[in-house]
Design a protein around this motif. Structure first.
Motif, mmCIF file in Angstrom:
data_model
loop_
_atom_site.group_PDB
_atom_site.id
_atom_site.type_symbol
_atom_site.label_atom_id
_atom_site.label_comp_id
_atom_site.label_asym_id
_atom_site.label_seq_id
_atom_site.Cartn_x
_atom_site.Cartn_y
_atom_site.Cartn_z
ATOM 1 N N THR A 157 15.222 -24.657 52.032
ATOM 2 C CA THR A 157 15.493 -25.987 51.057
ATOM 3 C C THR A 157 14.940 -27.079 51.655
ATOM 4 O O THR A 157 14.747 -27.561 52.736
ATOM 5 C CB THR A 157 17.137 -26.261 50.998
ATOM 6 N N ARG A 158 14.036 -27.796 50.554
ATOM 7 C CA ARG A 158 13.505 -28.972 50.998
ATOM 8 C C ARG A 158 14.523 -30.057 51.496
ATOM 9 O O ARG A 158 15.377 -30.171 50.954
ATOM 10 C CB ARG A 158 12.677 -29.601 50.068
ATOM 11 N N PRO A 159 13.851 -31.057 52.580
ATOM 12 C CA PRO A 159 15.161 -31.882 53.029
ATOM 13 C C PRO A 159 15.539 -32.752 52.040
ATOM 14 O O PRO A 159 16.717 -32.984 52.041
ATOM 15 C CB PRO A 159 13.858 -32.559 54.047
ATOM 16 N N GLN A 160 14.779 -33.094 50.952
ATOM 17 C CA GLN A 160 15.397 -34.103 50.201
ATOM 18 C C GLN A 160 16.221 -33.266 49.145
ATOM 19 O O GLN A 160 16.878 -33.952 48.405
ATOM 20 C CB GLN A 160 14.010 -34.588 48.982
ATOM 21 N N HIS A 161 16.320 -32.090 49.196
ATOM 22 C CA HIS A 161 17.359 -31.088 48.431
ATOM 23 C C HIS A 161 18.393 -30.782 49.130
ATOM 24 O O HIS A 161 19.250 -30.141 48.387
ATOM 25 C CB HIS A 161 16.703 -30.066 47.300
ATOM 26 N N ALA A 162 18.386 -30.861 50.333
ATOM 27 C CA ALA A 162 19.449 -30.514 51.241
ATOM 28 C C ALA A 162 20.884 -30.982 50.800
ATOM 29 O O ALA A 162 21.873 -30.083 50.888
ATOM 30 C CB ALA A 162 19.235 -30.720 52.600
ATOM 31 N N GLY A 163 21.253 -32.085 50.589
ATOM 32 C CA GLY A 163 22.137 -32.581 50.225
ATOM 33 C C GLY A 163 22.768 -32.058 48.767
ATOM 34 O O GLY A 163 24.034 -31.545 49.068
ATOM 35 N N ILE A 164 22.294 -31.782 47.798
ATOM 36 C CA ILE A 164 22.653 -31.228 46.487
ATOM 37 C C ILE A 164 22.830 -29.811 46.882
ATOM 38 O O ILE A 164 23.914 -29.321 46.457
ATOM 39 C CB ILE A 164 21.475 -31.478 45.490
ATOM 40 N N ALA A 165 21.925 -29.222 47.763
ATOM 41 C CA ALA A 165 21.906 -27.802 47.899
ATOM 42 C C ALA A 165 23.476 -27.543 48.754
ATOM 43 O O ALA A 165 24.380 -26.592 48.469
ATOM 44 C CB ALA A 165 21.111 -27.096 48.612
ATOM 45 N N SER A 166 23.827 -28.354 49.768
ATOM 46 C CA SER A 166 24.919 -28.013 50.377
ATOM 47 C C SER A 166 26.258 -28.586 49.697
ATOM 48 O O SER A 166 27.010 -27.772 49.733
ATOM 49 C CB SER A 166 24.849 -29.254 51.533
ATOM 50 N N GLY A 167 26.422 -29.620 48.808
ATOM 51 C CA GLY A 167 27.081 -29.875 47.773
ATOM 52 C C GLY A 167 27.491 -28.463 46.993
ATOM 53 O O GLY A 167 28.613 -28.171 46.714
ATOM 54 N N LEU A 168 26.498 -27.822 46.444
ATOM 55 C CA LEU A 168 26.561 -26.873 45.477
ATOM 56 C C LEU A 168 27.336 -25.657 46.276
ATOM 57 O O LEU A 168 28.297 -24.950 45.634
ATOM 58 C CB LEU A 168 25.342 -26.228 45.039
ATOM 59 N N VAL A 169 26.968 -25.569 47.602
ATOM 60 C CA VAL A 169 27.487 -24.397 48.285
ATOM 61 C C VAL A 169 28.913 -24.761 48.593
ATOM 62 O O VAL A 169 29.819 -23.813 48.439
ATOM 63 C CB VAL A 169 26.712 -24.275 49.639
ATOM 64 N N ASN A 170 29.300 -25.790 48.972
ATOM 65 C CA ASN A 170 30.680 -26.253 49.261
ATOM 66 C C ASN A 170 31.546 -26.076 47.995
ATOM 67 O O ASN A 170 32.657 -25.866 47.838
ATOM 68 C CB ASN A 170 30.773 -27.455 49.939
ATOM 69 N N THR A 171 31.078 -26.636 46.961
ATOM 70 C CA THR A 171 31.698 -26.483 45.733
ATOM 71 C C THR A 171 31.914 -25.172 45.185
ATOM 72 O O THR A 171 32.970 -24.828 44.662
ATOM 73 C CB THR A 171 30.877 -27.470 44.638
ATOM 74 N N SER A 172 30.928 -24.341 45.272
ATOM 75 C CA SER A 172 31.050 -23.040 44.998
ATOM 76 C C SER A 172 32.174 -22.331 45.734
ATOM 77 O O SER A 172 33.089 -21.448 45.346
ATOM 78 C CB SER A 172 29.909 -22.363 45.219
#
Length: 168
Positions: free
Chosen positions: A77-92
């Protein structure tokens, strides 16, 4: 403290050495084993002998599994997308846990029937634990077939060659 960080650093290293699929496979087998231990739950059981072994095993299994899934989900994951990716993982993870709990409660209630006895309740719980063990085994069987994340050339990060030369 260091004692609480030790297992996580060991898990991170093991994912690096064995890969997330193998580590997740082990975690799912531990989770299935935990649920399998609960299949023998008696009506008048004792915490230390009947519940604690399963609780320890599920803690290990889910801990290993969560770390492997998180690393696999966020790698590449690109650093600028890490926050949204982490949020999606935790939400899932949160939504999956809530839906799973609701499904297992429904299964346990249906299997227990309308009998208000402790034996009926434990029977319903055993059925739900059996379903969970089966799902964990199916997930473990499917895990080796998961495909690895492949970075697209458009997503590749440019590295300045002078930095590599200076680092060597």
């Amino acid at each position: 403290p260091r004692s609480t960080l030790f297992p996580y650093t060991t898990l991170f290293r093991s994912v690096g050495v064995f890969g997330p699929r193998k580590v997740l496979f082990v975690g799912l087998l531990a989770a299935a084993g935990s649920q399998g231990l609960l299949l023998r739950l008696p009506v008048h059981g004792h915490y230390v002998t009947d519940l604690l072994p399963s609780f320890v095993l599920i803690g290990i299994g889910l801990g290993v599994g969560f770390v492997a899934v998180t690393i696999a989900s966020l790698s590449g994951t690109r650093p600028q997308h890490a926050g949204i990716a982490s949020g999606l993982v935790n939400t899932s993870r949160q939504i999956g846990g809530a839906v799973g709990l609701a499904a297992m409660t429904t299964i346990a209630s249906l299997a227990a029937g309308h009998a208000p006895s402790a034996a009926a309740t434990v029977h319903g719980d055993r059925v739900a634990f059996g379903v969970l063990a089966g799902l964990a085994l199916v997930a473990a069987a499917v895990t080796p077939a998961l495909r690895a994340h492949v970075a697209h050339e458009a997503d590749a990060v440019e590295v300045d060659e002078t930095i590599l030369v200076e680092a060597a």
